[in-house]
Design an enzyme around this catalytic site. Structure first.
Site, PDB file in Angstrom:
ATOM      1  N   GLU A 131       0.822  -1.218   0.000  1.00 59.13           N
ATOM      2  CA  GLU A 131       0.000   0.000   0.000  1.00 59.13           C
ATOM      3  C   GLU A 131       0.859   1.273   0.000  1.00 59.13           C
ATOM      4  O   GLU A 131       0.485   2.286  -0.583  1.00 59.13           O
ATOM      5  CB  GLU A 131      -0.924  -0.055   1.224  1.00 59.13           C
ATOM      6  CG  GLU A 131      -1.643   1.225   1.622  1.00 59.13           C
ATOM      7  CD  GLU A 131      -2.811   1.579   0.714  1.00 59.13           C
ATOM      8  OE1 GLU A 131      -2.719   1.340  -0.479  1.00 59.13           O
ATOM      9  OE2 GLU A 131      -3.812   2.112   1.229  1.00 59.13           O
ATOM     10  N   THR A 184      -4.080   9.740  -3.999  1.00 61.25           N
ATOM     11  CA  THR A 184      -3.964   9.872  -2.546  1.00 61.25           C
ATOM     12  C   THR A 184      -2.743  10.703  -2.180  1.00 61.25           C
ATOM     13  O   THR A 184      -2.813  11.563  -1.297  1.00 61.25           O
ATOM     14  CB  THR A 184      -3.875   8.477  -1.892  1.00 61.25           C
ATOM     15  OG1 THR A 184      -5.085   7.778  -2.205  1.00 61.25           O
ATOM     16  CG2 THR A 184      -3.745   8.565  -0.385  1.00 61.25           C
TER      17      THR A 184
HETATM   18  N1  HSE Z   1      -6.288   8.106   5.489  1.00 59.06           N
HETATM   19  C1  HSE Z   1      -5.865   8.164   4.127  1.00 59.06           C
HETATM   20  C2  HSE Z   1      -6.007   9.583   3.614  1.00 59.06           C
HETATM   21  C3  HSE Z   1      -6.706   7.233   3.307  1.00 59.06           C
HETATM   22  O1  HSE Z   1      -7.054  10.167   3.870  1.00 59.06           O
HETATM   23  O2  HSE Z   1      -5.085  10.084   2.994  1.00 59.06           O
HETATM   24  C4  HSE Z   1      -6.398   7.258   1.850  1.00 59.06           C
HETATM   25  O3  HSE Z   1      -7.226   6.315   1.178  1.00 59.06           O
END
Ligand code: HSE
Length: 310
Positions: A131, A184
Site C-alpha cells: 500500500e 492519494t
Molecule cells: N487516510 C488516508 C487519507 C486514506 O485520507 O489520505 C487514503 O485512502
C-alpha cells in the site's frame, strides 16, 4: 502443483470523517479481484491487469499487489512460482481503498494457498508494504478494515495496534463514486503538517464520540461525530458538487456523510436499507447536476474481509 484461486477483497471507507488515518470500515461492495495461479517456474509474474486504463505497473517492485507478496515471501519463502491477473473493479484514485484491496488480496491469497500459516496481524504488515507504494505514506485505515472486515481503529502505528470495533447492526452505507481520479499522494500533500489546537480538540472529541456511538449502537451519536476539521476542508474542493451532494444525503435521511478516504468517493451512513437507497438517489441526482458521471453503491458493512473462490 497447479492451482488457481480467485480472491475478492472489499472496498473500504477510511477516515470516517473524524478519524484521519486511524479509522475505517469495509463494504460488501464493490470488491477488487485477483486471480492467482501457482506455477512450477519460480518468481512472481503479473500476466494481465484490467480496469486500470493501462496505468498500473507490471514491474513487481512497483505494483502494490506484488510488492506485498515480495514482503510475504521474504519473511516466508516459497518453493513455487506465482502468476497474477489483477482485475481493478473500482478504477484508480477512487477513495475506496482499491490499492489496499489489491495488496490484501495478494497476501491473503498466498497465505491461503500455503494452508494459512500466518496470522492476519502478519499479513497486515506485508499488505502495508504494498500500500505504501500507492500513497507514499504508511496508513492502515484501508488495509486493516479490508483484511479484518468491519470497523477498525488504528490506536497506534508504532507499534501497530489494531482494534476491531463492533458493527452496529442497522447501518447501511451509500457510496457515490464520481468518475474522476484523485491521487492519494496529492490529496495528502494538500493537508500540510499542522492542525490548529482548536480543530484538534473538535476532532478528538468526535473520534471518541464515534467510537462510543459504535459500541452503544447509538446512531445519533455516530452521525453527530462524522465531522472533519482536518482533511475535508482542503479536499472537498477537489470534488465538484461536494457540498450539494452532502446536503442531498442529509436531507434524504443520512445520519452522517463525508469524503471516503482521499476522495472523490463520498459515503453516507443510514439506519435502514430503504433510507440508504433514498440517499443514493438524492446523491446521484446532486452529482448529475454538476455533470459528473458516477457509480453508486448501497451496501451493508462487510464483516468478513476477503473471500476466496477455488
Ligand atoms: N487516510 C488516508 C487519507 C486514506 O485520507 O489520505 C487514503 O485512502
Amino acid at each position: 502443483m497447479k492451482r488457481e484461486i480467485k480472491i475478492y477483497s472489499p472496498a473500504t471507507v477510511s477516515n470516517i470523517g473524524c478519524g484521519f488515518d486511524v479509522m475505517g470500515f469495509a463494504l460488501d461492495e464493490p470488491c477488487e479481484e485477483i486471480i492467482m495461479r501457482t506455477s512450477a517456474e519460480p518468481g512472481i509474474k503479473i500476466k494481465k491487469i484490467t480496469g486500470d486504463n493501462g496505468e498500473i505497473p507490471y514491474d513487481i517492485e512497483q505494483n502494490t499487489a506484488t510488492k506485498a507478496l515480495l514482503s510475504y515471501i521474504q519473511f516466508n519463502p516459497i518453493n513455487f512460482g506465482l502468476e497474477l491477473e489483477i482485475n481493478k473493479k473500482m478504477g484508480l484514485g477512487s477513495g475506496l481503498g482499491s490499492s489496499a484491496a489489491s495488496a490484501v488480496s495478494a497476501v491473503y491469497g498466498l497465505n491461503y494457498l500455503l494452508g494459512n500459516p500466518l496470522h492476519n496481524d502478519k499479513l497486515l504488515l506485508f499488505a502495508l508494504d504494498g500500500e505504501k507504494i500507492a500513497s507514499n505514506a504508511i496508513h492502515a485505515d484501508n488495509v486493516a478494515p479490508c483484511l479484518y472486515g468491519g470497523f477498525i481503529l488504528i490506536r497506534s502505528y508504532d507499534p501497530i495496534d489494531i482494534i476491531k470495533l463492533p458493527i452496529p447492526p442497522d447501518l447501511y452505507c451509500t457510496v457515490i463514486h464520481p468518475q474522476i481520479e484523485i491521487k492519494t499522494s496529492e490529496a495528502r500533500a494538500l493537508l500540510g503538517n499542522t492542525v490548529k489546537l482548536k480543530d484538534a480538540i473538535t476532532q478528538w472529541g468526535n473520534v471518541g464520540g464515534l467510537i462510543s456511538g459504535i459500541y452503544q449502537n447509538d446512531y445519533s451519536l455516530i452521525g453527530r461525530s462524522i465531522k472533519d476539521k482536518v482533511a475535508e476542508p482542503h479536499r472537498s474542493k477537489l470534488i465538484p458538487g461536494y457540498d450539494q451532494i452532502k446536503e442531498a444525503a442529509y436531507e434524504s435521511g443520512a445520519i452522517g456523510c463525508n469524503i471516503s478516504g482521499s476522495g472523490p468517493a463520498i459515503f453516507a451512513l443510514s439506519v435502514s436499507k430503504e433510507t440508504a437507497e433514498k440517499v443514493a438517489s438524492a446523491m446521484e441526482e446532486a452529482c448529475n447536476q454538476v455533470n459528473i458521471e458516477n457509480k453508486i453503491y448501497v451496501s451493508k458493512i462487510n464483516k468478513n474481509g476477503p473471500l476466496i473462490v477455488e
